[in-house]
Design an enzyme around this catalytic site. Sequence first.
Site, mmCIF file in Angstrom:
data_model
loop_
_atom_site.group_PDB
_atom_site.id
_atom_site.type_symbol
_atom_site.label_atom_id
_atom_site.label_comp_id
_atom_site.label_asym_id
_atom_site.label_seq_id
_atom_site.Cartn_x
_atom_site.Cartn_y
_atom_site.Cartn_z
ATOM 1 N N HIS A 162 38.884 55.187 -44.472
ATOM 2 C CA HIS A 162 38.191 56.357 -45.123
ATOM 3 C C HIS A 162 39.216 57.602 -45.334
ATOM 4 O O HIS A 162 38.582 58.671 -45.957
ATOM 5 C CB HIS A 162 37.239 56.980 -44.074
ATOM 6 N N ASP A 375 42.449 65.032 -48.552
ATOM 7 C CA ASP A 375 41.282 64.490 -48.205
ATOM 8 C C ASP A 375 41.057 63.029 -48.698
ATOM 9 O O ASP A 375 41.178 62.745 -49.924
ATOM 10 C CB ASP A 375 40.136 65.520 -48.673
HETATM 11 C C1 GDG Z 1 35.888 61.410 -43.646
HETATM 12 C C2 GDG Z 1 37.016 61.927 -44.556
HETATM 13 C C3 GDG Z 1 35.762 60.906 -46.442
HETATM 14 C C4 GDG Z 1 29.263 68.891 -42.503
HETATM 15 N N1 GDG Z 1 28.670 70.045 -42.098
HETATM 16 C C5 GDG Z 1 27.503 69.706 -41.894
HETATM 17 C C6 GDG Z 1 27.219 68.280 -42.491
HETATM 18 N N2 GDG Z 1 28.313 68.001 -42.789
HETATM 19 C C7 GDG Z 1 28.448 66.577 -43.700
HETATM 20 C C8 GDG Z 1 28.697 66.863 -45.193
HETATM 21 C C9 GDG Z 1 29.105 65.475 -45.494
HETATM 22 C C10 GDG Z 1 30.105 65.272 -44.484
HETATM 23 O O1 GDG Z 1 29.583 65.907 -43.016
HETATM 24 C C11 GDG Z 1 31.339 65.474 -44.411
HETATM 25 O O2 GDG Z 1 32.127 64.413 -45.115
HETATM 26 P P1 GDG Z 1 33.388 64.641 -45.908
HETATM 27 O O3 GDG Z 1 33.721 63.574 -46.769
HETATM 28 O O4 GDG Z 1 33.536 66.048 -46.666
HETATM 29 O O5 GDG Z 1 34.600 64.867 -44.773
HETATM 30 P P2 GDG Z 1 34.986 64.075 -43.524
HETATM 31 O O6 GDG Z 1 34.286 64.381 -42.419
HETATM 32 O O7 GDG Z 1 36.369 64.720 -43.185
HETATM 33 O O8 GDG Z 1 35.132 62.571 -43.723
HETATM 34 C C12 GDG Z 1 36.790 62.153 -46.026
HETATM 35 C C13 GDG Z 1 34.555 60.719 -45.493
HETATM 36 O O9 GDG Z 1 35.341 60.414 -44.077
HETATM 37 C C14 GDG Z 1 33.886 59.421 -45.987
HETATM 38 O O10 GDG Z 1 34.660 58.307 -46.190
HETATM 39 O O11 GDG Z 1 34.873 61.560 -47.775
HETATM 40 O O12 GDG Z 1 37.673 62.142 -46.949
HETATM 41 O O13 GDG Z 1 38.043 62.811 -44.216
HETATM 42 O O14 GDG Z 1 28.261 64.451 -45.685
HETATM 43 O O15 GDG Z 1 27.485 67.209 -45.779
HETATM 44 N N3 GDG Z 1 25.850 67.866 -42.486
HETATM 45 C C15 GDG Z 1 25.001 68.721 -41.748
HETATM 46 N N4 GDG Z 1 25.059 70.062 -41.267
HETATM 47 C C16 GDG Z 1 26.371 70.361 -41.362
HETATM 48 O O16 GDG Z 1 26.412 71.439 -40.710
HETATM 49 N N5 GDG Z 1 23.800 68.135 -42.000
#
Ligand code: GDG
Length: 472
Positions: A162, A375
């Site tokens: 990921h 990322d």
């Molecule tokens: C890893 C990789 C890759 C965040 N704060 C809240 C909340 N979130 C949710 C977001 C989103 C998720 O968490 C974060 O996903 P990201 O992709 O932006 O980043 P990582 O956590 O670093 O994820 C990344 C991912 O894995 C998938 O393969 O894209 O590059 O680092 O869904 O919305 N959700 C809620 N409350 C929050 O305060 N409900």
Amino acid sequence: MTAADLVVVANRLPVDRIVGPDGTDEWRTSPGGLVAALEPTMRAAHGAWVGWPGQADVEIEPFTFDGIDLVPVSLSADEVAEYYEGFSNDTIWPLYHDVIAPPQFHREWWDAYVAVNRRFAEAAASVVAENGTVWVHDYQLQLVPQLVRELRPDVTIGYFHHIPFPAHGLYAQLPWRDQVLRGLLGADVIGFQRAQDATYFLTAVRRRLRHDVKGAAIAVPSGPGETRTAIAKAFPISIDTSPYLELAARPEVRARAAEIRASLGNPAHILLGVDRLDYTKGIRHRIKAYGELLDEGRLRVEDATLIQVASPSRERVDAYVHLRDEIELSVGRINGDNDTFGHTAIRYLHQGYPREEMVALYLAADVMLVTALRDGMNLVAKEYVATRVDNRGVLVLSEFTGAADELRQAVRVNPHDIEGLKDAIMEAVQMTPREQARRMRALRKRVIENDVDAWSSSFLGALAAAREGKRA
Ligand code: GDG
């Protein structure tokens, strides 16, 4: 529990444990894209999920929840500190994100990582059906593919990474670089977010292990004079768009978005950042650029507010403690210099929110700032786009995210270039509604067509082809 045709192995189970008032265990689905993506396939295929329940020192027997067999792997408090917070989050995470923070190398952490990976592999090997499929997820479990193969040579094994995979010059720093490559090469299909990640991995395999590589195919030695084929390529992940589309259309969520705008004094421009509080996300760069725009008078506090949601993350790892201090110092300074009684420069929220509130925030924001320094994908960018049902709004997107490969109509930025970032923010703020709609339509088409179902089908399709190849 009967043997499962498809076994998902991930660091965390897709549920959270809550101890009820009478002391009994209760379980709640943890909101995550992965479980939503895999749920239909898991049910259809008779699936099992192997993972840590999220609390140290608890032994829990396998159980069935919502039609999926859950197989908990227990970790001691020392293992959580050494395998999870240590090797996974303080060695691999910074190293694979281009050493934005210095990776810590400790031999005891590596030993814990090996021991815990073995435990996950044993759990998977014990529940998978004959000739079944095991799908391993992410950087905490890079040794599991090879360990499963040793225990169960009959099964087909997939691994999805990921986070980014680093260039060879950085990867080569890892004292256990060859062991990790061999661990991953236990899989038949090794999936990455971007083509570039797959290329870096193939280069590492060629240079360190001297295996033959042709295109995406690696000849992995499997016995005296014998090889088998492993495939390494990009399968860009996405979101489950349906709950975002549904919430964005709900009148009460739209009303909440208007209420958020009003509570900030209805500024002309609301900018938004939503990230786990992590040094890879470029939160400091974004705040610096925005603060300078206010200092220079290019933006006025009466006209613009930046909402920054920084959800708490990895709070026991030193680098995260320091980052939080730095961010909170700059937010305090910028607000102190710019706020009036009626307007605030940055509304900073170190909190997590329910999904409804996240969607209301997306709907309230004219400009979404995704300025990650590195990322794997960045799902927030895709969520913002999915919710913009009226085709308004602008996505400012770092070119160092996996999402930048697909979301070509975003305003692209190099977050290290603060002047460039400032210009990009101004371009976004000043973009005409017509241009916003032109770009947003194209972005939304891409995200809706390539959602998480398309991602899991294409990965599982590649695994099915690998299984057929084995039989042939
Ligand atoms: C890893 C990789 C890759 C965040 N704060 C809240 C909340 N979130 C949710 C977001 C989103 C998720 O968490 C974060 O996903 P990201 O992709 O932006 O980043 P990582 O956590 O670093 O994820 C990344 C991912 O894995 C998938 O393969 O894209 O590059 O680092 O869904 O919305 N959700 C809620 N409350 C929050 O305060 N409900």
